[in-house]
Design a protein around this motif. Structure first.
Motif, PDB file in Angstrom:
ATOM      1  N   ASP A  82      57.776  52.740 -54.749  1.00 46.96           N
ATOM      2  CA  ASP A  82      56.863  53.547 -55.270  1.00 46.96           C
ATOM      3  C   ASP A  82      56.514  52.980 -56.638  1.00 46.96           C
ATOM      4  OD1 ASP A  82      57.156  55.425 -53.457  1.00 46.96           O
ATOM      5  OD2 ASP A  82      57.972  57.092 -54.864  1.00 46.96           O
ATOM      6  N   ILE A  83      57.532  52.133 -57.400  1.00 47.93           N
ATOM      7  CA  ILE A  83      57.062  51.511 -58.635  1.00 47.93           C
ATOM      8  C   ILE A  83      56.458  50.316 -58.369  1.00 47.93           C
ATOM      9  CG2 ILE A  83      58.054  50.558 -60.698  1.00 47.93           C
ATOM     10  CD1 ILE A  83      60.688  52.879 -59.891  1.00 47.93           C
ATOM     11  N   GLU A  84      56.798  49.512 -57.405  1.00 52.21           N
ATOM     12  CA  GLU A  84      56.245  48.212 -57.333  1.00 52.21           C
ATOM     13  C   GLU A  84      55.116  48.027 -56.465  1.00 52.21           C
ATOM     14  OE1 GLU A  84      59.670  45.650 -56.237  1.00 52.21           O
ATOM     15  OE2 GLU A  84      60.252  45.575 -58.226  1.00 52.21           O
ATOM     16  N   ASN A  85      54.945  48.927 -55.660  1.00 51.78           N
ATOM     17  CA  ASN A  85      53.821  48.617 -54.472  1.00 51.78           C
ATOM     18  C   ASN A  85      52.951  49.947 -54.580  1.00 51.78           C
ATOM     19  OD1 ASN A  85      55.321  46.451 -53.859  1.00 51.78           O
ATOM     20  ND2 ASN A  85      56.482  47.509 -52.547  1.00 51.78           N
ATOM     21  N   GLY A  86      53.300  51.099 -55.068  1.00 54.27           N
ATOM     22  CA  GLY A  86      52.510  52.433 -54.889  1.00 54.27           C
ATOM     23  C   GLY A  86      53.275  53.236 -53.620  1.00 54.27           C
ATOM     24  N   ALA A  87      52.763  54.612 -53.861  1.00 53.68           N
ATOM     25  CA  ALA A  87      53.420  55.306 -53.021  1.00 53.68           C
ATOM     26  C   ALA A  87      52.425  55.959 -52.002  1.00 53.68           C
ATOM     27  CB  ALA A  87      54.116  56.708 -53.686  1.00 53.68           C
ATOM     28  N   GLU A  88      53.097  56.210 -50.592  1.00 58.49           N
ATOM     29  CA  GLU A  88      52.287  56.807 -49.664  1.00 58.49           C
ATOM     30  C   GLU A  88      51.000  56.359 -49.387  1.00 58.49           C
ATOM     31  OE1 GLU A  88      52.763  61.009 -50.674  1.00 58.49           O
ATOM     32  OE2 GLU A  88      54.886  60.714 -50.784  1.00 58.49           O
ATOM     33  N   GLY A  89      50.822  54.889 -49.215  1.00 55.34           N
ATOM     34  CA  GLY A  89      49.448  54.305 -49.230  1.00 55.34           C
ATOM     35  C   GLY A  89      48.751  54.359 -50.262  1.00 55.34           C
ATOM     36  N   SER A  90      49.082  54.824 -51.594  1.00 48.93           N
ATOM     37  CA  SER A  90      48.167  54.771 -52.688  1.00 48.93           C
ATOM     38  C   SER A  90      48.701  53.534 -53.404  1.00 48.93           C
ATOM     39  CB  SER A  90      48.484  56.142 -53.506  1.00 48.93           C
ATOM     40  OG  SER A  90      47.936  55.866 -54.834  1.00 48.93           O
ATOM     41  N   PRO A  91      47.484  52.873 -53.972  1.00 46.58           N
ATOM     42  CA  PRO A  91      47.661  51.829 -55.050  1.00 46.58           C
ATOM     43  C   PRO A  91      48.379  52.008 -56.418  1.00 46.58           C
ATOM     44  CG  PRO A  91      45.472  52.318 -55.062  1.00 46.58           C
ATOM     45  CD  PRO A  91      46.001  53.101 -54.152  1.00 46.58           C
ATOM     46  N   ARG A  92      48.412  53.583 -56.511  1.00 43.27           N
ATOM     47  CA  ARG A  92      49.032  53.951 -57.895  1.00 43.27           C
ATOM     48  C   ARG A  92      50.719  53.544 -57.868  1.00 43.27           C
ATOM     49  NH1 ARG A  92      46.964  57.508 -61.440  1.00 43.27           N
ATOM     50  NH2 ARG A  92      44.676  58.132 -60.751  1.00 43.27           N
ATOM     51  N   LYS A  93      51.048  52.954 -59.138  1.00 45.56           N
ATOM     52  CA  LYS A  93      52.380  52.626 -59.152  1.00 45.56           C
ATOM     53  C   LYS A  93      53.094  53.357 -60.152  1.00 45.56           C
ATOM     54  CE  LYS A  93      51.426  47.664 -58.208  1.00 45.56           C
ATOM     55  NZ  LYS A  93      51.670  46.321 -58.490  1.00 45.56           N
ATOM     56  N   ALA A  94      54.192  53.955 -59.846  1.00 45.96           N
ATOM     57  CA  ALA A  94      54.738  54.906 -60.626  1.00 45.96           C
ATOM     58  C   ALA A  94      55.174  54.137 -62.102  1.00 45.96           C
ATOM     59  CB  ALA A  94      55.979  55.635 -59.941  1.00 45.96           C
ATOM     60  N   ARG A  95      55.098  54.854 -63.065  1.00 47.61           N
ATOM     61  CA  ARG A  95      55.472  54.213 -64.578  1.00 47.61           C
ATOM     62  C   ARG A  95      56.807  54.894 -64.927  1.00 47.61           C
ATOM     63  NH1 ARG A  95      51.050  52.578 -67.262  1.00 47.61           N
ATOM     64  NH2 ARG A  95      52.633  52.038 -68.971  1.00 47.61           N
ATOM     65  N   ILE A  96      57.321  55.973 -64.271  1.00 43.62           N
ATOM     66  CA  ILE A  96      58.434  56.613 -64.638  1.00 43.62           C
ATOM     67  C   ILE A  96      59.233  57.122 -63.533  1.00 43.62           C
ATOM     68  CG2 ILE A  96      57.579  58.949 -65.043  1.00 43.62           C
ATOM     69  CD1 ILE A  96      58.892  58.944 -67.704  1.00 43.62           C
ATOM     70  N   ILE A  97      60.521  57.205 -63.679  1.00 44.61           N
ATOM     71  CA  ILE A  97      61.490  57.739 -62.455  1.00 44.61           C
ATOM     72  C   ILE A  97      61.816  59.131 -62.993  1.00 44.61           C
ATOM     73  CG2 ILE A  97      63.646  57.576 -61.257  1.00 44.61           C
ATOM     74  CD1 ILE A  97      63.491  54.545 -62.307  1.00 44.61           C
ATOM     75  N   GLY A  98      61.452  60.015 -62.141  1.00 46.43           N
ATOM     76  CA  GLY A  98      61.522  61.620 -62.673  1.00 46.43           C
ATOM     77  C   GLY A  98      60.850  62.377 -61.631  1.00 46.43           C
ATOM     78  N   GLU A  99      60.837  63.778 -61.737  1.00 43.52           N
ATOM     79  CA  GLU A  99      61.894  64.363 -62.638  1.00 43.52           C
ATOM     80  C   GLU A  99      63.021  64.532 -61.501  1.00 43.52           C
ATOM     81  OE1 GLU A  99      61.460  68.553 -63.807  1.00 43.52           O
ATOM     82  OE2 GLU A  99      59.439  68.287 -62.976  1.00 43.52           O
ATOM     83  N   ILE A 100      64.293  64.056 -61.915  1.00 46.42           N
ATOM     84  CA  ILE A 100      65.259  64.077 -61.252  1.00 46.42           C
ATOM     85  C   ILE A 100      66.264  65.337 -61.978  1.00 46.42           C
ATOM     86  CG2 ILE A 100      65.309  61.871 -60.337  1.00 46.42           C
ATOM     87  CD1 ILE A 100      67.539  60.996 -62.374  1.00 46.42           C
ATOM     88  N   GLY A 101      66.725  66.141 -61.152  1.00 45.47           N
ATOM     89  CA  GLY A 101      67.455  67.350 -61.758  1.00 45.47           C
ATOM     90  C   GLY A 101      68.740  67.550 -61.157  1.00 45.47           C
ATOM     91  N   SER A 102      69.447  68.534 -62.237  1.00 47.27           N
ATOM     92  CA  SER A 102      70.596  69.151 -61.901  1.00 47.27           C
ATOM     93  C   SER A 102      70.314  70.565 -61.779  1.00 47.27           C
ATOM     94  CB  SER A 102      71.753  68.805 -62.738  1.00 47.27           C
ATOM     95  OG  SER A 102      71.393  69.038 -64.075  1.00 47.27           O
TER      96      SER A 102
END
Length: 288
Positions: A101-121
């Motif tokens: 998701d960060i390096e290539n883009g997610a789910e066929g989109s060219p958008r690359k993630a700029r942050i990891i989250g939100e991960i939760g407890s």
């Protein structure tokens, strides 16, 4: 200004059994964001990650119509909202998904993630599946260096999240602990800040959970003690009923209502610039 923890489309309606938790009213949201642009908002981070109903085509259209840059995230939320791959895959496989998701883009989109989250407890506990997600997120951070942003349920386990993620190699200056204001515990907030991480006051306007005067007092005290360089502000809009057209506070509540409350309480313009401009820029690796 940058809102560091928002949602422009999110769907938690099935798990919560509540149609209000499907936030997808494009026209209302676009209208609010156009209005916010005139108040100085230039960017927001959308924290709807895998399993939360994210839709990159929707975000593309929203950017085009409003002129506000919308950054996307890579992550898995918390139980019971985790997608099946969290349970069927090992942490290495999950880390690869995040890195993709960060390096290539997610789910066929060219958008690359700029942050990891939100991960939760979860409330006062971190389940086995949530711990797996935290380990995968830390591995993805180690590979990419991008920030990690967490969800604490009603502010619980914020300090424990810091300890775990630091142990797993996450840089403190790239770690954001979310929703910590909801713990209603200034000593805890200071304790977390002393670890060198960012604390996000990101439920602004949600007075059902915490009176606004408490948030204002907490932020004032944090700034007076020299922590303005570690504070972020956002609203975490997640429901249709939060939108102004539906009788809610709307995305503009932060500059229109909350910032004047901070100024009235003695928070300086420089502190506000830290929280809404300089700190987001530093986290995102930009020249401040």
């Amino acid at each position: 200004m940058t809102y560091m923890h928002e949602h422009v489309r999110i769907d938690l309606s099935r798990e919560k059994g509540d149609p209000d938790c499907l936030l997808d009213e494009f026209d209302h949201i676009a209208g609010e964001l156009r209005d916010l642009s005139s108040r100085g908002l230039r960017r927001m981070v959308d924290m709807s990650c895998r399993g939360m109903g994210r839709d990159y085509g929707y975000i593309d259209r929203l950017e085009e119509e409003t002129g506000i840059e919308i950054l996307v995230s890579a992550g898995f939320y918390k139980e019971p909202f985790l997608p099946e791959e969290v349970y069927s895959s090992g942490e290495k496989e999950l880390a690869k998904l995040l890195i993709g998701d960060i390096e290539n883009g997610a789910e066929g989109s060219p958008r690359k993630a700029r942050i990891i989250g939100e991960i939760g407890s979860s409330l006062n506990t971190m389940t086995d599946a949530e711990q797996k997600v935290f380990r995968a997120a830390a591995a993805a951070h180690g590979e990419t260096g991008i920030p990690v942003s967490t969800h604490t349920t009603l502010g619980t386990l914020g300090y424990e999240q810091v300890q775990l993620l630091k142990k797993l190699g996450v840089e403190p200056g790239k770690l954001i602990i979310g929703h910590l204001d909801l713990a209603d515990d200034l000593d805890l907030i200071f304790r977390v800040l002393d670890e060198g991480v960012y604390v996000e006051f990101d439920t602004i306007g949600k007075i059902k959970y915490l009176p606004e005067e408490r948030r204002v007092a907490f932020i004032r005290e944090c700034c007076s003690q020299g922590y303005s360089g570690q504070i972020l502000l956002s609203m975490d809009i997640t429901r249709r009923s939060h939108l102004k057209a539906n009788g809610g506070i709307g995305y503009a509540y932060l500059p229109d209502v909350f910032l004047p409350l901070l100024v009235e309480a003695g928070v300086s313009d420089s502190n506000i610039t830290d929280m809404l401009e300089r700190n987001p820029a530093a986290l995102l690796g930009e020249v401040v």
